[in-house]
Design a protein around this motif. Structure first.
Motif, PDB file in Angstrom:
ATOM      1  N   PHE A 263       1.121  -2.245 -12.270  1.00 55.72           N
ATOM      2  CA  PHE A 263       2.392  -1.946 -12.946  1.00 55.72           C
ATOM      3  C   PHE A 263       2.608  -0.448 -13.143  1.00 55.72           C
ATOM      4  O   PHE A 263       3.574  -0.033 -13.771  1.00 55.72           O
ATOM      5  CB  PHE A 263       2.458  -2.666 -14.298  1.00 55.72           C
ATOM      6  CG  PHE A 263       2.514  -4.167 -14.153  1.00 55.72           C
ATOM      7  CD1 PHE A 263       3.646  -4.780 -13.642  1.00 55.72           C
ATOM      8  CD2 PHE A 263       1.428  -4.942 -14.492  1.00 55.72           C
ATOM      9  CE1 PHE A 263       3.694  -6.148 -13.489  1.00 55.72           C
ATOM     10  CE2 PHE A 263       1.470  -6.326 -14.341  1.00 55.72           C
ATOM     11  CZ  PHE A 263       2.604  -6.933 -13.838  1.00 55.72           C
TER      12      PHE A 263
ATOM     13  N   PHE B 252      -9.727  -5.659 -14.145  1.00 56.17           N
ATOM     14  CA  PHE B 252      -9.189  -6.964 -13.796  1.00 56.17           C
ATOM     15  C   PHE B 252     -10.209  -8.008 -14.206  1.00 56.17           C
ATOM     16  O   PHE B 252     -11.399  -7.803 -14.110  1.00 56.17           O
ATOM     17  CB  PHE B 252      -8.925  -7.101 -12.289  1.00 56.17           C
ATOM     18  CG  PHE B 252      -8.424  -8.476 -11.922  1.00 56.17           C
ATOM     19  CD1 PHE B 252      -7.110  -8.837 -12.197  1.00 56.17           C
ATOM     20  CD2 PHE B 252      -9.267  -9.414 -11.353  1.00 56.17           C
ATOM     21  CE1 PHE B 252      -6.655 -10.110 -11.888  1.00 56.17           C
ATOM     22  CE2 PHE B 252      -8.813 -10.683 -11.034  1.00 56.17           C
ATOM     23  CZ  PHE B 252      -7.501 -11.031 -11.306  1.00 56.17           C
TER      24      PHE B 252
ATOM     25  N   GLY C  53      -7.576  -2.371 -21.038  1.00 62.32           N
ATOM     26  CA  GLY C  53      -7.535  -2.715 -19.624  1.00 62.32           C
ATOM     27  C   GLY C  53      -6.560  -1.801 -18.909  1.00 62.32           C
ATOM     28  O   GLY C  53      -5.746  -1.126 -19.539  1.00 62.32           O
ATOM     29  N   LEU C  54      -6.669  -1.762 -17.595  1.00 64.72           N
ATOM     30  CA  LEU C  54      -5.665  -1.058 -16.808  1.00 64.72           C
ATOM     31  C   LEU C  54      -5.020  -2.053 -15.865  1.00 64.72           C
ATOM     32  O   LEU C  54      -5.697  -2.627 -15.005  1.00 64.72           O
ATOM     33  CB  LEU C  54      -6.290   0.071 -15.981  1.00 64.72           C
ATOM     34  CG  LEU C  54      -5.280   0.719 -15.022  1.00 64.72           C
ATOM     35  CD1 LEU C  54      -4.275   1.555 -15.786  1.00 64.72           C
ATOM     36  CD2 LEU C  54      -5.976   1.556 -13.964  1.00 64.72           C
ATOM     37  N   ALA C  55      -3.721  -2.279 -16.026  1.00 63.91           N
ATOM     38  CA  ALA C  55      -2.991  -3.134 -15.097  1.00 63.91           C
ATOM     39  C   ALA C  55      -2.340  -2.213 -14.076  1.00 63.91           C
ATOM     40  O   ALA C  55      -1.148  -1.925 -14.132  1.00 63.91           O
ATOM     41  CB  ALA C  55      -1.969  -3.970 -15.851  1.00 63.91           C
TER      42      ALA C  55
END
Lengths: 334, 334, 334, 334
Positions: free
Chosen positions: D278, D250, D273-275
């Motif tokens: 979701f 983030f 990135g890791l969202a």
């Protein structure tokens, strides 16, 4: 050039003690311990002083003449030792296992059952600091074969169950240890229950498939590592769940397994083999690089070991041939 | 709500013509064409007007009672048509193939051999613009099974050779077309040489392995797709190079293949199956999404087709049962 | 053919015409065409007679002294030609592209802008039969870089959209052709619209992100290949959909891009680069092995070409430096 | 237990204590503890009695109104508890973490900071037997985010070094523990040295890149997990070796990082990135299924915990907002 390592060995040290396969027959007949010239490293190679070297079934098969190796040859693939010449590596403690064919320690190249061995630089891997030379030599082929099949080929994840046929043998024990570290559930199928086995199936009396179904609540194993081949192929296959995966490491050419193709096709099984002897030596070294930190932190522990002076190699070979009950036979050059 | 699609169908249109499996026996006996209620979409579902629907061997197997489907049922999985109700999708031209078990068109859910079918939204894929409804319906199961095995499971790359047993059949032809587009070399093994086959092995007379070795300069095939099962499993396996990979799509339970496990283990073969009927419908739709641009650009062309009025479904089923010589049998509701 | 190939060249042929980087400055000043000794293959190497050799921007950068290559050196990486000595390969028509650093054609090893070049056997790939020597030489670096990024790194699938910055350049055109064959939708962003571009964004006037969003119905591109670097990094990144992936092939060190990290992290983008000059020569050859069947079947077609006698290399280099408008400059030794 | 669980709750138990976000402002103002109706499971859902529920920064962000969640809402994603109704699951001890958006616990669905919560069956994962409810609730989001980035996205292997920015925080500690189990070398960069950190870089005083180069013998880190974003993006990126890989979880939108694109492109870095918000709830549950055996065997241990009665949630939120020094704040409904 007064500090050249080769010079410092002195003229009388250009010879070394080595095991040599001289002919066919049982180990006591086919193997000799004798004086051999210290091998000379070529470009990109190093000379390693062997401190310990394990005996594997593959060495026994080699000594029995079954690999068709031109004789005489110094056998042996596994080792732990110290680099004594070769550029930036001198003094480094190393461990590993040479592939048996291809470039190949103990068949096309002189092997590790000797006081010295020449190795390509790319095959080197630093020894774990926490292990003695004897322990490091005992890891060898059993562990890299277990790692390649269980981690690289089948991609075992935490929580999965893995049936290991021949689980009391050296590769089976290595696979069991790796599976436990990984957070998986090994189920050992063998004729002898190894120490500490949580889930065990006695193959001399029990039905493997039924036992696996019972242990997995009717679901079947996620994976199988078949270290036995032949007779256990079909029961191992039938123990897998739908979409399960299985790897075998060797099977004698006979007998043929008789089985329904539908078992693989319609249950979407994934079956493969590992012909470890054709693996690239540098790739094998990268596996030892991954095993090192696991031993250094105690996440893996080396197998039980029985040691022999190099001169008594034939007895060590005979012990492996007779079945070593999960204890690694390690030769110590002196 | 005067424009609601359901309303506009009118009361008298709430019935539709449909093929129904009523009992067991040959198609002429087990199948009826009759009036059935138009199915109602539930939440997340749409109603599709079927413009064309292919008959697959799986439908014939279903009609023969071999899947154990509770009767009566409307069979059929492949289709091309237009969404007539269901939120944002109304008016969209769609194509696809329902998996046969699981949620499952033609077994647990009413199938596509009817004027209307209800489908989950997630199963929808837009039809290629370049194809007619009939052509789009003819792609169906043959192509998604070929794509899943050849591209997704085996990862065919340009320049590789792929042996396709049953290569003259519908899945075999689809796999051949996909392999050619991919830049690979298909070798067709069958009893009948399909049009345009460059490399063909007549399985009624020739030795498959020898023929493959000759075609590949002694190397063996990189891949094999076995659409036949049973008797061709072993010759296909033995035609592979070291480290080759093979996928089968179905095999009858009998006869058992008799083969040396060593063939898989020591030659490091990778053998698996695809149980396409258990694939998720949304995943199948994503494959049709990939096939669409290939047909729209002419990189793939649809198979030859013979059409039948929906009323004559039994004859179309019988044609598939008799062997359709690589021509897709497509039903047209009216 | 009783005599060794080397012998048959004769004493007077041991010299060859070659381009040599002699100093710094513009091509006309830094490059000379002169007589050089024919290089001698070492163990595991072959001698190739160069029939055609393309000029790449990397060669121009090399000639400008920006790679720090010790001078004098024969530059050049791409080639098509015939093996004239080297074991089983003699007479074979080959094509390929040497990596520029590492082992490295045109920097550490004499390059291909000469009548002969020595190459490791493992770098060889058979030339497509359908292409002339000139066409085969024109494929070279542009295509293997496009293949490595678009297929191997990003895994483009049919139906995906790919934004290609600098799409009118040589790598951009190669990527466009590969994307079309694959069934994907290329969107070209450049200052000049290349022939046949279906989706084009004029970077000298338009907003890239807005144009991509419009072309993709507000969704954003699935992939981006950035062949420009620097100024187009941020707009390309911002044109991607959530979870999109992007690869760049080179960027000048300045200027720095000013961008919100949140763009990558929170939109789960996947950004990477390809440092093709560090790729292994054997891996590059395996890419040419995959390109071969695609050219042989007409699934890919070679770029437009302008040819120059090897003596006029400086003019060809100058043309590349000035911007070659998507036409490959190829040198022909005589 | 002859009666339905829902019945046995009795009429007066249809209400439950719950934390509710009622307005904006600091936790003490925005959060209320009050009586709410027990939610009712729909089809495919179960009712879980929450025994412990952790507070995450995401919950604090939610309570501060920054996610735009329509109010009032019961917040909370992490939990450990017992299924009290829902088919075959009743009585099962479960743990997990709901994604925050999408279907989403604590935003679109009532969250876990209450005595009961309704969850889709597919989100369930059995709690490790070895952990108490409080310990199990403390694992939650920190661990699945660490697992997804370190294992699934970056594929950490034994022996690799991983730089963890914000390594003293909850995700950082989870990543450190996972890296150690995996046999890798974590390097912690933060303003506070967490207990047991072997390799630590004080970000308030030191240069991250220089420190990493020193710790890795000049090589650079193999991986970086950036849990801080913004200011540490560039130094983390520059600490990576050639071909290294990095994931951020983030970043605040501002400030923008100013950096040379060449750093990524020419050094072939892999940045993503890791969202996590979701992610699909069922995929998250499969991660907890993998974490379970690791906790059950003591290969991972739960974080230090401070507990609060559910009524005092505002104080727990405030503690997280103030910085909890690596101690997980866990709410206990009563």
């Amino acid at each position: 050039m007064s500090t050249d390592t080769r010079h410092s060995l002195g003229i009388e040290q250009r010879q070394m003690g080595a095991v040599v396969i001289e002919g066919s027959g049982p180990p006591e007949k086919s193997l000799a311990y004798r004086s051999e010239p210290v091998p000379e490293p070529g470009p990109g190679e190093v000379l390693v002083e062997v401190h310990a070297a394990a005996v594997n079934p593959l060495d026994v098969v080699n000594a029995a003449g079954l690999l068709g190796t031109p004789l005489p040859v110094i056998p042996g693939g596994d080792y732990a030792g110290i680099v004594v010449s070769g550029g930036g590596h001198a003094g480094q403690q190393v461990w590993g296992s040479g592939p048996a064919l291809g470039m190949a320690l103990g068949t096309k190249r002189p092997g590790t059952h000797a006081r010295f061995v020449v190795l390509p630089e790319a095959w080197l891997s630093r020894k774990p600091e926490r292990l003695t030379m004897t322990q490091a030599a005992a890891v060898g082929r059993s562990y890299f074969v277990a790692w390649q099949t269980v981690i690289n080929v089948m991609g075992l994840t935490p929580g999965e169950t893995i049936l290991i046929t021949g689980g009391a043998g050296m590769v089976g024990q290595a696979a069991t240890a790796i599976a436990r570290w990984r957070g998986a559930e090994p189920i050992i199928a063998d004729r002898r229950r190894p120490d500490g086995a949580e889930h065990f199936i006695d193959t001399s009396s029990g039905d493997i498939r039924e036992a696996v179904l019972e242990l997995t609540g009717g679901r079947g194993a996620d994976l199988a590592l078949d270290t036995v081949g032949g007779a256990l192929f079909q029961p191992a296959l039938r123990s897998l769940r739908f979409d399960g995966r299985m790897t075998g490491i060797f099977s004698a050419p006979e007998p043929q397994a008789d089985f329904p193709v539908a078992e693989i096709y319609n249950r979407q099984l994934h079956v493969t083999g590992l012909a470890s002897v054709f693996m690239d030596g540098a790739d094998v070294a990268r596996i030892f690089d991954q095993l090192r930190p696991l031993f250094d932190r105690g996440l893996l522990t080396p197998p039980a070991v029985q040691t022999w002076p190099l001169e008594n190699a034939a007895k060590a070979y005979q012990t492996v041939l007779d079945g070593s009950a999960g204890i690694k036979q390690v030769l110590l050059p002196s």
